[in-house]
Design a protein around this motif. Structure first.
Motif, PDB file in Angstrom:
ATOM      1  N   ASN A 132       9.345 -18.137  -1.699  1.00  0.00           N
ATOM      2  CA  ASN A 132       9.123 -16.833  -2.322  1.00  0.00           C
ATOM      3  C   ASN A 132       9.338 -15.695  -1.178  1.00  0.00           C
ATOM      4  OD1 ASN A 132       7.815 -14.418  -3.383  1.00  0.00           O
ATOM      5  ND2 ASN A 132       6.627 -15.585  -4.750  1.00  0.00           N
ATOM      6  N   THR A 133       9.957 -14.678  -1.363  1.00  0.00           N
ATOM      7  CA  THR A 133      10.386 -13.806  -0.341  1.00  0.00           C
ATOM      8  C   THR A 133       9.416 -12.370  -0.250  1.00  0.00           C
ATOM      9  OG1 THR A 133      11.681 -12.415  -1.898  1.00  0.00           O
ATOM     10  CG2 THR A 133      12.804 -14.166  -0.739  1.00  0.00           C
ATOM     11  N   THR A 134       8.380 -12.477  -1.429  1.00  0.00           N
ATOM     12  CA  THR A 134       7.381 -11.587  -1.131  1.00  0.00           C
ATOM     13  C   THR A 134       6.471 -11.889   0.066  1.00  0.00           C
ATOM     14  OG1 THR A 134       7.213 -11.484  -3.514  1.00  0.00           O
ATOM     15  CG2 THR A 134       5.285 -10.528  -2.252  1.00  0.00           C
ATOM     16  N   ILE A 135       6.216 -10.844   0.956  1.00  0.00           N
ATOM     17  CA  ILE A 135       5.383 -11.166   1.928  1.00  0.00           C
ATOM     18  C   ILE A 135       3.744 -10.647   1.766  1.00  0.00           C
ATOM     19  CG2 ILE A 135       5.100 -10.293   4.499  1.00  0.00           C
ATOM     20  CD1 ILE A 135       7.687  -9.142   4.373  1.00  0.00           C
ATOM     21  N   ALA A 178      -0.550 -23.392   6.795  1.00  0.00           N
ATOM     22  CA  ALA A 178      -0.414 -24.342   5.711  1.00  0.00           C
ATOM     23  C   ALA A 178      -0.663 -23.554   4.360  1.00  0.00           C
ATOM     24  CB  ALA A 178      -1.422 -25.692   6.026  1.00  0.00           C
ATOM     25  N   GLU A 179      -1.924 -22.642   4.443  1.00  0.00           N
ATOM     26  CA  GLU A 179      -2.155 -21.895   3.177  1.00  0.00           C
ATOM     27  C   GLU A 179      -1.079 -21.166   2.629  1.00  0.00           C
ATOM     28  OE1 GLU A 179      -4.528 -22.456   1.075  1.00  0.00           O
ATOM     29  OE2 GLU A 179      -5.013 -24.107   2.223  1.00  0.00           O
ATOM     30  N   HIS A 180      -0.355 -20.410   3.906  1.00  0.00           N
ATOM     31  CA  HIS A 180       0.719 -19.471   3.717  1.00  0.00           C
ATOM     32  C   HIS A 180       1.867 -20.183   2.918  1.00  0.00           C
ATOM     33  CE1 HIS A 180       3.800 -16.474   4.387  1.00  0.00           C
ATOM     34  NE2 HIS A 180       4.593 -17.551   5.192  1.00  0.00           N
ATOM     35  N   LEU A 181       2.185 -21.403   3.511  1.00  0.00           N
ATOM     36  CA  LEU A 181       3.431 -21.918   2.816  1.00  0.00           C
ATOM     37  C   LEU A 181       3.160 -22.443   1.401  1.00  0.00           C
ATOM     38  CD1 LEU A 181       4.327 -24.568   5.810  1.00  0.00           C
ATOM     39  CD2 LEU A 181       5.251 -22.270   4.849  1.00  0.00           C
ATOM     40  N   LYS A 182       1.633 -22.921   1.270  1.00  0.00           N
ATOM     41  CA  LYS A 182       1.484 -23.086  -0.160  1.00  0.00           C
ATOM     42  C   LYS A 182       1.440 -21.738  -1.094  1.00  0.00           C
ATOM     43  CE  LYS A 182      -2.490 -25.279   0.664  1.00  0.00           C
ATOM     44  NZ  LYS A 182      -3.656 -25.770   0.496  1.00  0.00           N
ATOM     45  N   ALA A 183       1.047 -20.824  -0.706  1.00  0.00           N
ATOM     46  CA  ALA A 183       1.078 -19.510  -1.498  1.00  0.00           C
ATOM     47  C   ALA A 183       2.326 -18.938  -1.970  1.00  0.00           C
ATOM     48  CB  ALA A 183       0.388 -18.384  -0.674  1.00  0.00           C
ATOM     49  N   GLY A 233       5.129 -20.756  -2.393  1.00  0.00           N
ATOM     50  CA  GLY A 233       5.568 -21.824  -3.198  1.00  0.00           C
ATOM     51  C   GLY A 233       6.719 -22.870  -2.559  1.00  0.00           C
ATOM     52  N   VAL A 234       6.388 -22.873  -1.238  1.00  0.00           N
ATOM     53  CA  VAL A 234       7.419 -23.828  -0.422  1.00  0.00           C
ATOM     54  C   VAL A 234       6.987 -25.372  -1.270  1.00  0.00           C
ATOM     55  CG1 VAL A 234       8.042 -24.888   1.754  1.00  0.00           C
ATOM     56  CG2 VAL A 234       7.295 -22.523   1.344  1.00  0.00           C
ATOM     57  N   GLN A 245       5.029 -30.642   4.109  1.00  0.00           N
ATOM     58  CA  GLN A 245       4.726 -31.784   5.153  1.00  0.00           C
ATOM     59  C   GLN A 245       5.586 -31.952   6.244  1.00  0.00           C
ATOM     60  OE1 GLN A 245       3.859 -35.394   2.987  1.00  0.00           O
ATOM     61  NE2 GLN A 245       3.186 -34.370   1.186  1.00  0.00           N
ATOM     62  N   ALA A 246       6.867 -31.676   5.985  1.00  0.00           N
ATOM     63  CA  ALA A 246       7.973 -31.884   7.126  1.00  0.00           C
ATOM     64  C   ALA A 246       7.627 -30.585   8.257  1.00  0.00           C
ATOM     65  CB  ALA A 246       9.437 -31.757   6.697  1.00  0.00           C
ATOM     66  N   ASP A 247       7.405 -29.342   7.706  1.00  0.00           N
ATOM     67  CA  ASP A 247       7.071 -28.335   8.511  1.00  0.00           C
ATOM     68  C   ASP A 247       5.893 -28.798   9.552  1.00  0.00           C
ATOM     69  OD1 ASP A 247       9.302 -27.005   7.535  1.00  0.00           O
ATOM     70  OD2 ASP A 247       8.420 -25.133   7.619  1.00  0.00           O
ATOM     71  N   LEU A 248       4.959 -29.122   8.567  1.00  0.00           N
ATOM     72  CA  LEU A 248       3.534 -29.325   9.460  1.00  0.00           C
ATOM     73  C   LEU A 248       3.799 -30.348  10.510  1.00  0.00           C
ATOM     74  CD1 LEU A 248       1.011 -28.846   6.628  1.00  0.00           C
ATOM     75  CD2 LEU A 248       1.760 -27.207   8.191  1.00  0.00           C
TER      76      LEU A 248
END
Length: 343
Positions: A18-21, A93-98, A100-101, A107-110
């Motif tokens: 999602n591109t929304t910051i 991690a919370e940011h990536l979930k928020a 929509g990754v 998992q790969a990024d972490l």
């Protein structure tokens, strides 16, 4: 690295997010460029001096670490990568979930961040995936195989562009199920041996494993064609079929093939392919990749094996792919539900 950051998804998260910051992150143009540069120099130094993991994995982890650096600079104004602690890690991690990754990408990024943090000399303990309450991966629910017309159009485009290496890579991936890395280390002598013996021995696949593929008539014809090509090009048996013999020639060829796919897939990919409905089949993935040709190979091989050895079909595909586990092989097949072989 440029500090203009026009593509928001490449600043704080992988492409496709999602591109929304979020409110707790400033716009890319307001990030302190000195902080970003400093952190990037630290992870780049680690990247340059590390030989752990495969080349492709190191690249993947490096890209994840660079995005994390932008997040650290923006959210926490952190100056040293080795000073990352669990609150920084959990926040990302919370940011990536928020935003929509996908679970697999998170998992790969972490994993990449943990990798670079360990090599940085950091002493803090970073949370494991279980404690982060990550969304579950939906593995094998989509059909990632190429459509026949996509393969033909891709090969034709590569031919017009003078990219014989791409044409060869498409053939080897589709006909033998080879990974890009395996294609790029294939030598002429491997093809010569396969032409003579009717068996292609895959050069050191994933995990260092070797596997042997018994060739059918179509595969033998393709092998013979590329043996003739190698001779016409003046290649020696010890030469790579498509990679250069210079230092880092294999790495450069892998990158070249990956770039070609990234820059050209829209030119031959069927539009709205994920909306194609096939009875009792998985939905099509929205995009295609080199790895999708392995899915095409698996499905084609499975269909052929069902005709002659139906009880062993999954095992044949599994061995040819180098998985040795039917459970993994089913991820590659198109059927919504595949019955287990009788014991």
């Amino acid at each position: 690295m440029s500090h203009k950051h026009p593509d928001l998804t490449r600043v704080y998260a992988p492409p496709g997010a999602n591109t929304t910051i979020p409110e707790n992150l400033p716009p890319p143009g307001t990030i302190n460029p000195g902080l970003v540069k400093n952190l990037l120099e630290q992870v780049t130094s680690i990247y340059k001096h590390s030989n752990e993991k495969s080349f492709k994995t190191r690249i993947r982890y490096y890209e994840a670490a660079k995005r994390f650096c932008c997040f650290l600079a923006a959210r926490f104004r952190l100056e040293k990568f080795k000073n990352v602690d669990d609150r920084h890690f959990r926040a990302y991690a919370e940011h990536l979930k928020a935003i929509g990754v996908s679970p697999a990408t998170i998992q790969a990024d972490l994993a990449g961040i943990r990798f670079f943090y360990r090599l940085s000399g950091g002493k803090n303990k970073l949370s494991d995936n279980r404690s982060l309450n990550l969304p579950k991966r939906a593995v094998g629910v989509e059909n990632r195989a190429w459509l026949p017309e996509e393969k033909e159009k891709a090969a034709a485009l590569a031919e017009r562009m003078g990219r014989t290496d791409v044409v060869i890579a498409i053939d080897l991936a589709y006909e033998l199920g080879l990974r890009v890395e395996e294609i790029c280390v294939t030598k002429v002598e491997y093809l010569m041996s396969a032409k003579k013996n009717g068996i292609f021995v895959v050069p050191k696949g994933k995990g260092g494993q070797r596997r042997a593929i018994k060739l059918n008539s179509a595969q033998r014809a393709m092998i013979a064609k590329y043996v003739d090509y190698a001779k016409a090009m003046g290649l020696q048996p010890s030469d790579y079929l498509i990679s250069g013999s210079e230092k880092h020639g294999v790495k450069m060829e892998i990158k070249s093939l990956q770039n070609w796919m990234s820059h050209n897939r829209e030119k031959f990919m069927v539009k709205d392919r994920d909306k194609i409905v096939e009875t009792d089949k998985k939905i099509r993935h929205a995009t295609i990749s080199w790895h999708g040709l392995r899915h095409s190979y698996a499905q084609k091989t499975y269909a052929e094996a069902l005709k002659v050895k139906p009880k062993q079909a999954e095992k044949i595909v599994s061995e040819n792919l180098g998985h040795h586990r039917c459970k993994v092989t089913r991820i590659y097949l198109a059927e919504v539900k595949v019955k287990k072989n009788p014991k």
